[in-house]
Design a protein around this motif. Structure first.
Motif, mmCIF file in Angstrom:
data_model
loop_
_atom_site.group_PDB
_atom_site.id
_atom_site.type_symbol
_atom_site.label_atom_id
_atom_site.label_comp_id
_atom_site.label_asym_id
_atom_site.label_seq_id
_atom_site.Cartn_x
_atom_site.Cartn_y
_atom_site.Cartn_z
ATOM 1 N N GLY A 132 0.992 -1.106 0.030
ATOM 2 C CA GLY A 132 -0.193 -0.296 -0.124
ATOM 3 C C GLY A 132 1.044 1.571 0.226
ATOM 4 N N LEU A 133 2.037 1.505 -0.078
ATOM 5 C CA LEU A 133 2.747 2.390 -0.480
ATOM 6 C C LEU A 133 2.564 2.410 -1.827
ATOM 7 C CD1 LEU A 133 5.403 0.738 2.329
ATOM 8 C CD2 LEU A 133 3.854 2.723 2.874
ATOM 9 N N ASN A 134 3.187 3.673 -2.086
ATOM 10 C CA ASN A 134 2.776 4.832 -3.524
ATOM 11 C C ASN A 134 3.920 4.215 -4.365
ATOM 12 O OD1 ASN A 134 2.149 5.446 -5.784
ATOM 13 N ND2 ASN A 134 1.226 7.746 -4.549
ATOM 14 N N TYR A 135 4.675 4.096 -5.089
ATOM 15 C CA TYR A 135 5.578 4.262 -5.623
ATOM 16 C C TYR A 135 5.656 5.268 -6.991
ATOM 17 C CZ TYR A 135 10.681 4.090 -7.736
ATOM 18 O OH TYR A 135 11.524 4.671 -8.602
ATOM 19 N N GLY A 136 6.587 6.313 -6.965
ATOM 20 C CA GLY A 136 6.227 7.161 -8.488
ATOM 21 C C GLY A 136 5.141 8.477 -7.637
ATOM 22 N N GLU A 137 4.887 8.343 -6.196
ATOM 23 C CA GLU A 137 4.092 9.771 -5.932
ATOM 24 C C GLU A 137 5.273 10.900 -5.946
ATOM 25 O OE1 GLU A 137 3.615 10.081 -1.437
ATOM 26 O OE2 GLU A 137 5.176 7.887 -1.586
ATOM 27 N N LEU A 138 5.817 10.982 -5.714
ATOM 28 C CA LEU A 138 6.396 12.574 -5.987
ATOM 29 C C LEU A 138 6.840 12.731 -7.645
ATOM 30 C CD1 LEU A 138 8.429 15.529 -4.912
ATOM 31 C CD2 LEU A 138 10.704 13.298 -5.485
ATOM 32 N N SER A 139 7.270 11.950 -8.658
ATOM 33 C CA SER A 139 7.375 12.080 -10.261
ATOM 34 C C SER A 139 6.083 11.904 -10.357
ATOM 35 C CB SER A 139 8.409 12.064 -10.333
ATOM 36 O OG SER A 139 7.790 9.995 -10.269
ATOM 37 N N ARG A 140 4.472 11.768 -9.617
ATOM 38 C CA ARG A 140 3.385 11.304 -10.534
ATOM 39 C C ARG A 140 3.381 10.314 -11.338
ATOM 40 N NH1 ARG A 140 3.737 16.126 -9.191
ATOM 41 N NH2 ARG A 140 2.423 17.149 -6.854
ATOM 42 N N ARG A 141 4.450 9.113 -11.323
ATOM 43 C CA ARG A 141 4.019 8.057 -11.862
ATOM 44 C C ARG A 141 3.209 7.232 -11.907
ATOM 45 N NH1 ARG A 141 9.974 9.276 -15.449
ATOM 46 N NH2 ARG A 141 10.196 10.857 -14.346
ATOM 47 N N ASN A 142 2.579 5.917 -12.498
ATOM 48 C CA ASN A 142 1.490 5.441 -12.309
ATOM 49 C C ASN A 142 3.016 4.451 -12.557
ATOM 50 O OD1 ASN A 142 0.765 2.909 -13.511
ATOM 51 N ND2 ASN A 142 -0.797 4.344 -13.834
ATOM 52 N N ILE A 143 2.747 3.358 -11.668
ATOM 53 C CA ILE A 143 3.549 2.227 -12.162
ATOM 54 C C ILE A 143 3.778 1.236 -13.130
ATOM 55 C CG2 ILE A 143 2.197 0.753 -10.498
ATOM 56 C CD1 ILE A 143 6.140 0.756 -9.056
ATOM 57 N N GLU A 144 2.694 1.133 -12.801
ATOM 58 C CA GLU A 144 2.646 -0.021 -14.525
ATOM 59 C C GLU A 144 3.045 0.759 -15.724
ATOM 60 O OE1 GLU A 144 -0.360 0.965 -12.525
ATOM 61 O OE2 GLU A 144 -0.315 -1.547 -11.599
ATOM 62 N N GLU A 145 3.264 2.367 -16.057
ATOM 63 C CA GLU A 145 3.520 2.642 -17.324
ATOM 64 C C GLU A 145 5.404 2.181 -16.865
ATOM 65 O OE1 GLU A 145 3.667 7.407 -17.330
ATOM 66 O OE2 GLU A 145 1.605 6.742 -17.178
ATOM 67 N N LEU A 146 5.538 2.706 -16.023
ATOM 68 C CA LEU A 146 6.623 2.742 -15.609
ATOM 69 C C LEU A 146 7.447 0.951 -15.530
ATOM 70 C CD1 LEU A 146 7.118 3.883 -12.312
ATOM 71 C CD2 LEU A 146 8.338 5.121 -14.537
ATOM 72 N N PHE A 147 6.505 0.335 -15.950
ATOM 73 C CA PHE A 147 7.206 -0.979 -15.966
ATOM 74 C C PHE A 147 7.131 -0.723 -17.512
ATOM 75 C CE2 PHE A 147 5.632 -3.008 -11.375
ATOM 76 C CZ PHE A 147 7.288 -2.675 -11.249
ATOM 77 N N ALA A 148 6.644 -1.089 -18.117
ATOM 78 C CA ALA A 148 6.357 -0.986 -19.512
ATOM 79 C C ALA A 148 7.542 0.213 -20.421
ATOM 80 C CB ALA A 148 4.971 -0.543 -20.024
ATOM 81 N N ASN A 149 7.421 0.661 -19.485
ATOM 82 C CA ASN A 149 9.291 1.631 -20.328
ATOM 83 C C ASN A 149 10.508 0.844 -20.414
ATOM 84 O OD1 ASN A 149 7.205 3.062 -22.337
ATOM 85 N ND2 ASN A 149 6.480 3.981 -20.079
ATOM 86 N N THR A 150 10.690 0.680 -19.335
ATOM 87 C CA THR A 150 11.625 0.560 -18.975
ATOM 88 C C THR A 150 12.414 -1.041 -19.097
ATOM 89 O OG1 THR A 150 10.854 0.890 -16.732
ATOM 90 C CG2 THR A 150 12.629 0.078 -16.487
ATOM 91 N N ARG A 151 13.757 0.085 -19.789
ATOM 92 C CA ARG A 151 14.725 -1.181 -19.677
ATOM 93 C C ARG A 151 15.127 -1.462 -18.918
ATOM 94 N NH1 ARG A 151 18.303 1.141 -23.646
ATOM 95 N NH2 ARG A 151 18.257 2.925 -23.145
ATOM 96 N N ASP A 152 15.896 -2.658 -19.012
ATOM 97 C CA ASP A 152 16.619 -3.316 -17.193
ATOM 98 C C ASP A 152 18.097 -3.290 -17.800
ATOM 99 O OD1 ASP A 152 17.940 -4.398 -15.551
ATOM 100 O OD2 ASP A 152 17.415 -6.658 -15.406
ATOM 101 N N LEU A 153 18.499 -2.106 -17.145
ATOM 102 C CA LEU A 153 20.024 -1.206 -17.562
ATOM 103 C C LEU A 153 21.342 -1.723 -16.876
ATOM 104 C CD1 LEU A 153 19.227 2.584 -19.249
ATOM 105 C CD2 LEU A 153 20.318 0.248 -20.364
ATOM 106 N N ASP A 154 20.715 -2.085 -15.286
ATOM 107 C CA ASP A 154 21.868 -2.461 -14.524
ATOM 108 C C ASP A 154 21.694 -3.571 -13.613
ATOM 109 O OD1 ASP A 154 20.509 -1.076 -13.135
ATOM 110 O OD2 ASP A 154 21.035 0.709 -11.493
ATOM 111 N N GLY A 155 21.172 -4.471 -14.091
ATOM 112 C CA GLY A 155 20.517 -5.339 -13.161
ATOM 113 C C GLY A 155 21.184 -6.364 -13.903
ATOM 114 N N GLN A 156 21.065 -6.813 -15.233
ATOM 115 C CA GLN A 156 21.956 -7.780 -16.148
ATOM 116 C C GLN A 156 21.010 -9.273 -15.489
ATOM 117 O OE1 GLN A 156 25.412 -7.383 -15.232
ATOM 118 N NE2 GLN A 156 26.632 -5.967 -16.409
#
Ligand code: AMP
Ligand code: ZN
Length: 488
Positions: A163-187
């Motif tokens: 119930g904590l809300n990742y994205g509250e400062l930049s007002r980003r929606n987490i689903e949107e974030l997941f869709a738009n991220t490339r895994d750069l540093d996680g390998q």
């Protein structure tokens, strides 16, 4: 008078209520000391210097923490082998800590040149490895983080599941974030691409490394700020600042680490300073669109037609509100120089003005308007506009068209000095500026004399002018647009 601060988290100007009456705890993200600070970086630190000065002027006792990031900041390509310090140390053939030392010294020198006051605490990331390991262990224990192949990641989905809300400062929606991220540093080590590193395993090539429960590695950049801010200011503190570009992911991650690690959001007022642009584009090292402060001050650049003193640069920056974009240009600097000289002349002439029985200007109302500007989210451009109202008044008294009483004059001298020197942080180096103009004139004359000598094939004289200037630390450069000079 009550202070209002624009809180980036709520998107509104809010009445400022410090945690402890009369005290302010402020944390500002400091530089990553792997290269010289550019003028854009200076603008952000200057914005917070003005805020620091204003808070003190308003009577607060301020604990101002600004860190030095000297480990853990990866390059934009996210390659673990390319920690910024390690990469730069390879380029310069220096130890990473030599890189850190070299650019920390440069950072301090540059900020001092622009009359920025030092923070009250300046912690380094490498000095807080232990605390970063401890917080990482706690986050693993509480189920907010997991180890994977010697690295530790923050579990963003788990955070949201609770119930904590990742994205509250930049007002980003987490689903949107997941869709738009490339895994750069996680390998492939992360459960989800949005998970961010709390601790990174060091590859054999990575020389900046510390022992940890997960093997040798180094801390994540976001965690450094959480640890250093809360160590010196408490698990909840008043103000957290930084450049606008740090809102996401850096500050978003700090909120998540604070909520997960300490049970509540760490910061009451998030403040973000806007960017400096040049040619309409954000100043940035990576795009090459930048100027170093020394290049501006010494004239060693192809962008500005003359040299400008650090106070003129400061005045130019202060003319824009900290939340507005500022575009730096030759015209803007020339106009700032004119304004700065006019202001300094008025400050100087004020004590010499004749006094009368009564003032023909309501100074109390004027002072109140200045205070309103300061308390309305640190509005430096309105304060400066008010200062020019008083410059007009001072010049009219000088011409015998307005009057000032003895008490008002005393009050005005004190108030004007406070606003100009203590709050805006300007320095009276007008004499220097005038001397710079004179020096510029003399150098142009010598450049022309050398040109004439060359036209007359008097190579001995032409070389003598060039060599003697060089001995004085002035370098002449012959280019296709004529001869320019730079001061060493
Ligand atoms: P860095 O050393 O890259 O972490 O940057 C130090 C600070 O400078 C950060 O707060 C950035 O947001 C800020 N910064 C970077 N570029 C600019 C710019 N063009 N204008 C204003 N601030 C900037
Ligand atoms: Zn930070």
């Amino acid at each position: 008078m009550q202070l209002k601060i624009y809180n980036s988290l709520s998107g509104e100007k809010e009445l400022f209520k410090p945690l402890k009456e009369g005290y302010v705890g402020m944390y500002v993200c400091g530089p990553t000391v792997y290269s010289n600070v550019h003028l854009g970086n200076v603008r952000t630190f200057m914005s917070f210097d003005f805020i620091f000065r204003t808070l003190k002027y308003l009577g607060y006792k301020v604990r101002y923490v600004r860190n030095i990031t000297d480990a853990g900041h990866l390059t934009d390509d996210g390659n673990v082998d390319n920690d910024r310090f390690v990469k730069q140390s390879r380029l310069e053939k220096l130890e990473p800590m030599e890189i850190v030392q070299k650019y920390t010294v440069d950072f301090h020198k540059v900020l001092e040149m622009f009359n920025l006051q030092p923070p009250t605490i300046e912690p380094t990331a490498t000095g807080h490895i232990l605390e970063q390991i401890q917080l990482t262990e706690k986050l693993i224990k509480d189920g907010f983080a997991y180890e994977s192949n010697g690295s530790v990641y923050f579990d963003v989905l788990e955070y949201n599941r609770r119930g904590l809300n990742y994205g509250e400062l930049s007002r980003r929606n987490i689903e949107e974030l997941f869709a738009n991220t490339r895994d750069l540093d996680g390998q492939g080590e992360k459960r989800n691409p949005q998970d961010f590193a709390l601790w990174k395993k060091a590859s054999p090539a990575h020389i900046m490394r510390w022992a940890s429960p997960w093997g040798n590695g180094f801390p994540g950049w976001h965690l450094e700020c959480t640890v250093m801010s809360t160590k010196y200011l408490g698990e909840e503190f008043d103000i957290h600042g930084g450049g606008m570009d740090l809102k996401f992911p850096h500050h978003e991650c700090e909120i998540a680490q604070g909520k997960a690690g300490h049970g509540h959001s760490p910061v009451r007022y998030w403040m973000h300073a806007n960017m400096l642009t040049m040619n309409g584009q954000r100043m940035s090292k990576s795009t090459g669109n930048y100027i170093l402060p020394m290049q501006l001050i010494s004239g060693e650049n192809n962008f500005f037609e003359k040299v400008f003193s650090p106070s003129v640069v400061r005045f130019c920056f202060m003319q824009a509100h900290y939340r507005s974009v500022l575009d730096i240009s030759n015209e803007a600097m020339l106009a700032a120089e004119k304004g700065f000289v006019r202001l300094m002349e008025a400050v100087k002439v004020l004590p010499t003005l004749p006094i009368s029985e009564k003032s023909s200007f309501d100074l109390q109302t004027w002072k109140k308007t200045c205070e309103e500007a300061l308390t309305d989210d640190f509005n430096s451009p309105i304060l400066i506009a008010q200062l020019f109202e008083i410059v007009k008044f001072i010049n009219l008294i000088k011409d015998g068209k307005e009057t000032i009483s003895a008490t008002d004059k005393e009050m005005l001298i004190a108030t004007l000095n406070t606003y100009v020197f203590d709050v805006l942080g300007l320095e009276d180096n007008q004499q220097n500026a005038q001397n710079n103009d004179k020096l510029d004139g003399v150098l142009q004359m010598l450049i022309n004399m050398r040109l004439e000598a060359r036209a007359n094939k008097d190579w001995a004289l032409s070389d003598k002018i060039r060599d003697e200037l060089k001995a004085l630390g002035i370098q002449l450069k012959d280019g296709k647009d004529g001869t320019s000079y730079s001061l060493e």
